[in-house]
Design an enzyme around this catalytic site. Structure first.
Site, short mmCIF file in Angstrom:
data_model
loop_
_atom_site.label_atom_id
_atom_site.label_comp_id
_atom_site.label_asym_id
_atom_site.label_seq_id
_atom_site.Cartn_x
_atom_site.Cartn_y
_atom_site.Cartn_z
N LYS A 43 0.82 -1.22 0.00
CA LYS A 43 0.00 0.00 0.00
C LYS A 43 0.85 1.27 0.00
O LYS A 43 0.47 2.28 -0.59
CB LYS A 43 -0.94 0.00 1.20
CG LYS A 43 -2.12 -0.97 1.06
CD LYS A 43 -3.06 -0.83 2.24
CE LYS A 43 -4.36 -1.59 2.00
NZ LYS A 43 -4.15 -3.03 1.89
N LYS B 242 -3.38 0.47 8.61
CA LYS B 242 -3.57 -0.53 7.56
C LYS B 242 -2.29 -1.32 7.33
O LYS B 242 -1.19 -0.76 7.34
CB LYS B 242 -3.96 0.13 6.23
CG LYS B 242 -5.31 0.81 6.22
CD LYS B 242 -5.59 1.36 4.83
CE LYS B 242 -6.95 2.01 4.75
NZ LYS B 242 -7.22 2.52 3.39
N GLY C 69 -8.69 -7.04 2.32
CA GLY C 69 -9.80 -7.81 2.88
C GLY C 69 -10.13 -7.49 4.32
O GLY C 69 -10.79 -8.26 5.00
N HIS D 264 -17.71 3.52 -0.40
CA HIS D 264 -16.61 2.73 -0.96
C HIS D 264 -17.02 2.35 -2.38
O HIS D 264 -17.93 1.54 -2.58
CB HIS D 264 -16.38 1.48 -0.11
CG HIS D 264 -15.19 0.68 -0.50
ND1 HIS D 264 -14.31 0.17 0.42
CD2 HIS D 264 -14.72 0.29 -1.71
CE1 HIS D 264 -13.36 -0.51 -0.21
NE2 HIS D 264 -13.60 -0.45 -1.50
N ARG E 264 -6.45 -8.67 -9.12
CA ARG E 264 -7.08 -9.98 -9.24
C ARG E 264 -8.55 -9.79 -9.53
O ARG E 264 -9.06 -8.67 -9.58
CB ARG E 264 -6.92 -10.76 -7.93
CG ARG E 264 -7.43 -9.97 -6.72
CD ARG E 264 -7.47 -10.78 -5.46
NE ARG E 264 -7.69 -9.99 -4.27
CZ ARG E 264 -8.86 -9.55 -3.84
NH1 ARG E 264 -9.94 -9.81 -4.55
NH2 ARG E 264 -8.97 -8.85 -2.73
#
Length: 655
Positions: free
Chosen positions: A118, A160, A166, A210, A294
């Site tokens: 990230k 984070k 996830g 989101h 993905r």
């Protein structure tokens, strides 16, 4: 261009089935991998060939890249599809596939590595001019340094995992007092899930949506987007409901966000299907969150509104084929909504559940699509994510899609481990969701740890009647008595006494039966249950019974709005375990990461006793009572089963 004739799917459950279905429709042979815990799984049976790769724990099986590559070589396949989760965003695995001469159906390893961190991903997006949330992505990872950075950013702040996704390794911290403990938990969870405890910090965007953009890219540098998905309805940063398109976007905002996502993909030379995730605030400003290199769990809603098969497009891109459509050819038709059915108990703070599926009923209906990797008789293992199935509905507009999904959930039932089915119905039927106004705070505001729904006298009356009816039908089938004579006696009304163990303890139910009618008495309440050829009526109202199953002394009931289970309690049975006895028991199967107390320690109600890892998450086990620890029955690192006694506390007497 290299034609793919055979694929090994390096995954399990519903996503493995989903990939194999598209591959088989393209004339491609499919090879599955499975573990000892997945011997009875549908994905193993569906494949043309299945290879055992180890025991249940993911570290020795689905996360073992060497075993997966060797299985692919042994099977002689052309390509490997990673699905999502496990090794799907592991750059070393993608490189290992390429080194073994296998086509990896996904982006190039360098793109996976870059976007998998990230901190590095955010730096690249800033260079590309993609808007990002202010925060800290530096190399200094000492706790005090991160705490200082959090103060600079300002609370509330998000912690984070730099290598994560996830919702694992992620914590929302509201004040400085909670920062250190939240950081420790996030680091521990991240290290276990991703092998790295590097963290980034971000300012917490208040009350956002989101919104993510689905992109596709080919080897020729052509990149398009397929519109957006709204994934705002989340619990602990894990998505619960997804829909396409977003109720919050108009064509102009969709074009701006789509353009930013395409630029992000171009900046890293992306290939295949991917998702660029954004936070959208109330003013219409949006910020880069992360890029998933993905296929996403929620890809079906995009497929339903675009009419495209994303797995087939992934495979074609991996073969080297150019994209078959231009941006202006992408159109969105109608609306689609998806919910995730989990093995978890909302009444116990969504604690993951494991156990045998005694019955799985998959619903059917107009506009419904069910992606499931489960079957009746299968055991749900604590080794894997608790998601069981995805229920998706498509309609001409959002309301039609919502109503179709509600109807599908009402007809869906699973008897065995507790699921979130009833909770999903409550979410879909909530006025704020129905109006399309839900943000990421929606569940926390309206459904924060929903209490376990206690069984009412009507439920217990119905359960007693169903138990007695089941016993009578079983006896009748053995003796040859017809259904018309069930419950009739030459001696007058039949009288029965049943003790049922429900959600709030044992309850005595007295039943008087005359033929097809039963009068159930529970304390001072009276209810009439009537059976006729076509239906059951409770106090004159039709019972919306969708399914029932009697298994020994256990009765499972599925109604249109809820499911419940009761147990026929034997004489003398009792349950004095748990909070009254001072025994701290494992709430599920899992790996005991830490015992936090020693014999002789004084503890207060609510103190942390242990940390258990199960179904990819870490769970704190707390004590109900104040007292002194007397016996420690388990050690850190041990595998424990549901109900195992971990610690015994001598409970202090309170007035």
């Amino acid at each position: 261009m290299q034609k793919i004739n055979s694929i090994l799917v390096a995954n399990r459950g519903e996503i493995a089935l989903r990939i194999m279905q598209s591959a088989r429709s393209m004339g491609i042979a499919c090879v599955a991998v499975y573990t000892e815990a997945d011997r009875d799984s549908p994905h193993r049976r569906f494949a043309d060939q299945a290879i055992l790769i180890g025991p249940g724990p993911v570290g020795a099986s689905y996360l073992d890249a060497e075993k997966i590559v060797q299985a692919a070589l042994d099977a002689g396949v052309d390509a490997v599809h990673p699905g999502y989760g496990f090794l799907s965003e592991n750059a070393d695995f993608a490189s290992a596939c390429a080194a073994a001469g296998l086509i990896f159906i996904g982006p190039r390893p360098d793109a996976i590595a870059l976007m998998g961190n990230k901190a590095a991903a955010k730096g690249k997006m800033l260079q590309a001019g993609v808007p990002c949330v202010p925060g800290y992505e530096g190399a200094e990872q000492a706790s005090e340094a991160l705490k200082t950075q959090a103060a600079r950013i300002g609370y509330p702040v998000m912690i984070k995992a730099a290598a994560g996704g996830g919702g694992r390794g992620m914590r929302l911290v509201s004040s400085e007092a909670d920062f250190t403990s939240s950081l420790e938990l996030a680091k521990s969870e991240a290290l276990s899930a991703f092998g790295s405890d590097e963290m980034i910090l971000e300012r917490a965007v208040q009350n956002p949506r989101h919104v993510e953009i689905q992109i596709l890219a080919d080897v020729h540098g052509h990149v398009i987007h397929l519109g957006e998905r709204d994934c705002s309805v989340q619990r602990r940063h894990q998505k619960v409901v997804e829909e396409a398109p977003s109720p919050a976007l108009d064509p102009a905002l969709r074009a701006r966000m789509g353009k930013a996502a395409v630029e992000a993909a171009r900046a890293i030379g992306y290939l295949g299907a991917g998702t660029v995730e954004f936070l959208l605030d109330e003013s219409g400003d949006f910020y880069f969150l992360e890029m998933n290199t993905r296929l996403q769990v929620e890809h079906p809603v995009t497929e339903l509104v675009t009419g495209l098969d994303l797995v087939a497009l992934q495979i074609s891109s991996a073969e080297g084929a150019p994209l078959s459509l231009e941006q202006e050819e992408v159109t969105l038709q109608g609306h689609a909504i998806e919910v995730r059915l989990y093995a978890e108990d909302p009444g116990q703070d969504f604690l993951p559940q494991a156990g045998v599926i005694h019955r799985w009923h998959s619903p059917k209906g107009a506009g419904l699509r069910i992606d499931a990797g489960i079957a009746t008789g299968q055991e749900i293992s604590a080794f894997y994510d608790p998601m069981l199935a995805k229920l998706v509905a498509h309609g001409r507009d959002r309301e039609e899609a919502r109503q179709r999904l509600v109807a599908g959930l009402q007809d869906c039932h699973l008897f065995g481990p507790t699921t979130n089915r009833d909770f999903l119905l409550q979410v879909l039927q909530h006025p704020e969701f129905a109006q399309g106004a839900a943000t990421t705070d929606f569940i926390g505001t309206h459904f924060d740890a929903p209490p376990e729904k206690e069984l009412g006298s009507e439920d217990l009356a119905l359960a007693a009647a169903l138990f007695l009816r089941g016993q009578q039908e079983s006896s009748a089938s053995k003796s040859g008595v017809t259904k018309e004579l069930l419950g009739w006696s030459s001696q007058g009304a039949l009288h029965s006494r049943l003790t049922l163990q429900g959600s709030s303890g044992p309850v005595l139910v007295q039943v008087q039966q005359n033929g097809s009618e039963m009068m159930a008495s529970i304390a001072d309440k009276r209810h009439t249950v009537c059976f006729d050829a076509a239906e059951i009526r409770l106090d004159g109202r039709r019972v919306d019974l969708r399914g029932q199953l009697i298994l020994g002394d256990n009765l499972f009931v599925a109604l249109g709005d809820r499911q419940f289970q009761v147990t026929l309690q034997s004489a003398g049975a009792s349950d004095d375990r748990g909070e009254k006895s001072g025994e701290i028991r494992a709430p599920m199967h899992g790996n005991l990461l830490e015992i936090c107390v020693a014999a002789g320690d004084r503890v207060a109600a609510g103190d942390r006793i242990a940390v258990l890892e199960a179904m990819k998450m870490q769970h704190e086990i707390l004590t109900y009572n104040a007292g002194v620890t007397r016996f420690i029955h388990a050690q850190s690192g041990a595998q424990v089963k549901l109900g195992d006694v971990l610690v015994e506390i001598e409970v202090e007497e309170t007035e």
